[in-house]
Design a protein around this motif. Structure first.
Motif, short mmCIF file in Angstrom:
data_model
loop_
_atom_site.label_atom_id
_atom_site.label_comp_id
_atom_site.label_asym_id
_atom_site.label_seq_id
_atom_site.Cartn_x
_atom_site.Cartn_y
_atom_site.Cartn_z
N VAL A 43 -6.37 -11.01 0.02
CA VAL A 43 -5.46 -10.49 -0.69
C VAL A 43 -5.45 -8.66 -1.07
N ASN A 44 -6.79 -8.52 -1.00
CA ASN A 44 -7.20 -6.93 -0.98
C ASN A 44 -8.32 -6.62 -0.42
N VAL A 45 -8.40 -5.29 -0.71
CA VAL A 45 -9.83 -4.60 -0.08
C VAL A 45 -11.05 -5.24 -0.55
N GLN A 46 -11.15 -5.49 -1.87
CA GLN A 46 -12.39 -6.44 -2.47
C GLN A 46 -12.61 -7.82 -1.92
N ALA A 47 -11.55 -8.30 -1.72
CA ALA A 47 -11.62 -9.68 -1.12
C ALA A 47 -11.92 -9.62 0.54
N LEU A 48 -11.47 -8.40 0.96
CA LEU A 48 -11.80 -8.21 2.42
C LEU A 48 -13.48 -7.92 2.71
N ALA A 49 -13.92 -7.19 1.79
CA ALA A 49 -15.42 -6.81 1.72
C ALA A 49 -16.33 -7.79 1.44
N ALA A 50 -15.85 -8.94 0.97
CA ALA A 50 -16.66 -10.21 0.61
C ALA A 50 -17.05 -10.80 1.89
N ARG A 96 -12.83 3.77 3.25
CA ARG A 96 -11.74 4.09 4.33
C ARG A 96 -11.46 3.00 5.21
N GLN A 97 -12.64 2.62 5.78
CA GLN A 97 -12.62 1.51 7.04
C GLN A 97 -11.85 0.30 6.46
N LEU A 98 -12.36 -0.21 5.37
CA LEU A 98 -11.90 -1.53 4.70
C LEU A 98 -10.25 -1.40 4.62
N GLU A 99 -10.04 -0.06 4.09
CA GLU A 99 -8.54 -0.03 3.69
C GLU A 99 -7.66 -0.08 5.00
N GLN A 100 -8.18 0.43 6.24
CA GLN A 100 -7.47 0.35 7.40
C GLN A 100 -7.28 -1.10 8.03
N TRP A 101 -8.48 -1.78 7.76
CA TRP A 101 -8.37 -3.34 8.16
C TRP A 101 -7.47 -4.08 7.19
N GLN A 102 -7.63 -3.62 6.03
CA GLN A 102 -6.57 -4.34 5.16
C GLN A 102 -5.34 -4.10 4.97
N ALA A 103 -5.03 -2.86 5.51
CA ALA A 103 -3.51 -2.57 5.93
C ALA A 103 -3.04 -3.38 7.33
N ALA A 104 -3.99 -3.59 7.99
CA ALA A 104 -3.73 -4.65 9.63
C ALA A 104 -3.41 -6.00 8.89
N VAL A 105 -4.19 -6.58 7.97
CA VAL A 105 -3.58 -7.77 7.49
C VAL A 105 -2.56 -7.65 6.70
#
Length: 428
Positions: free
Chosen positions: A291-298, A309-318
């Protein structure tokens, strides 16, 4: 000892320092001889137009077949371009050419257009050679020749050792060939890859002739040389490793969006897509739908080494995939041209499944009799198509069907009788 080995033992091969092998180094002695240095030493790398012109003149004046190989940077760079081209020909010696410094080798290709090119696993190298203007009109594929002749191992090192009695050092096959300057041990390895290729070709030609398969091999080589470039793959994102875990359309949409984002980044940076983001990470994100960058990073693959910045670009794709309407989401599976997967035949058409079982048994027995892999005797797809929508169960009709699916004349001649018999037996 096979005729191929006798040919090798009688040939004027050279080992370290350019000296001929002694009696202990021939293919029939038991102990293979390490091949440590090219006959004329390591040639200089050709990286400018003036030097390339000299190479073109030398190889145009050479005689006989020309050994050709190419080194790519798979796993390091985007795409499959060539980063080194190796050639060897009688009268010209060995040449190492840098396609970065000399990106257009069409003049070299034209100078060699009348010669037979000897490659190992030709279909792997031909696409990258085509990109730089090198397209053979005739070729001899030593790997395919080995398959048709029934050799159990057909890698270049195994073939050179088993047929010619020499050991090639293979420690640099997976290095980053985009490295500049290329280290001397890599250049030695590259030169040795074409050192004995023509000798291997000659031995294999004699072995194929002994087995009555030389014309079959020539038909296969002609088919490779005349084949058009492969069409771009439809929906390449579907080949993401681990896709079998992804079931829902929304999850498929995430895979597609992440894959396409990764591909754009990899192409821009000229790095292998796997170095940007792993397939496993793409699948993990598609299953979790963070649902967000924090969840993606886990998630696995998006760990502490990845910046915000990288995490944000992948979360934006999701998030883009999450926002797609139902009509924009990909369908599960791909439209299949031709028969369904064999595992589904028993449910969809039990009679066709029985035909396929009989056909496979017949083809397997014939392949064993001819001492070659089934897939080289006849393409499995051609057999499936004939069994799914069978022609009349007579040899002529089956032969016509096989030919329409791309089988070469020798394959049709060998396979049509046994396939017709298998189909008629099932029909009965």
């Amino acid at each position: 000892m096979t005729d191929a080995q006798e040919t090798a033992a009688a040939s004027s091969l050279r080992t370290t320092g350019g000296a001929p092998p002694d009696d202990g180094g021939s293919a029939d002695s038991g102990a293979p001889t390490p091949l440590l240095e090219p006959r004329e030493g390591i040639p200089p790398v050709i990286a400018d137009e003036a030097s390339l012109a000299e190479v073109i003149a030398a190889f145009a004046a050479g005689t006989g077949p020309v050994a050709v190989d190419a080194e790519r940077a798979s796993g390091y760079r985007y795409g499959q371009r060539a980063y080194l081209v190796q050639l060897r020909r009688e009268g010209a010696g060995t040449a190492l050419i840098d396609p970065v410094g000399c990106p257009d080798l069409s003049a070299l290709g034209e100078a060699l257009s009348g010669a037979e090119w000897v490659l190992h696993a030709a279909t792997q190298d031909l696409p990258c050679l085509r990109e730089i203007g090198m397209v053979p009109t005739r070729l001899f594929d030593t790997e395919l020749a080995g398959r048709l002749a029934g050799f159990p191992r057909v890698g270049l090192g195994a073939m050179v050792e088993g047929v010619l009695g020499f050991v090639l050092e293979k420690g640099h096959s997976a290095v980053d060939w985009s490295t500049r300057p290329l280290p001397e041990p890599w250049l030695r390895y590259a030169a040795l890859d074409v050192e004995l290729l023509v000798d291997l070709r000659d031995a294999l030609e004699k072995e194929l002739d002994r087995q009555g398969k030389l014309d079959w091999a020539r038909q296969e080589f002609d088919a490779i040389a005349s084949a058009p470039p492969a069409e771009p793959r439809k929906d390449p994102w579907r080949r993401t490793s681990g896709m079998h875990k992804v079931r829902r359309r929304r999850q498929l949409g995430v895979v597609r969006e992440l894959w396409e984002t990764r591909d754009r980044i990899a192409q821009r940076r000229d790095v292998s897509p796997g170095k940007v983001l792993s397939d496993a990470a793409i699948v993990e994100a598609s299953l979790s739908l963070p649902v967000n960058v924090q969840a993606l990073a886990a998630l696995n693959g998006f760990g502490h080494r990845m910046g915000r910045r990288q995490l944000e670009q992948w979360q934006a794709a999701v998030d883009r995939a999450k926002a797609l309407s139902e009509s924009q989401l990909p369908q599960p599976g791909q439209p299949v041209a031709g028969p369904p997967p064999p595992r589904a035949w028993a449910d969809k058409d039990p009679v066709a499944a029985a035909r396929l079982s009989a056909a496979r048994t017949a083809v397997s027995a014939l392949a064993e009799e001819l001492n070659m892999p089934q897939e080289n005797l006849i393409a499995p797809d051609a057999v499936r198509r004939v069994c799914w929508e069978p022609p009349a169960a007579d040899e002529e009709a089956v032969a016509g069907a096989l030919a329409s699916y791309g089988a070469r004349p020798w394959q049709v001649e060998q396979v049509a009788p046994v396939l017709a018999e298998a189909l008629s037996g099932e029909d009965a």
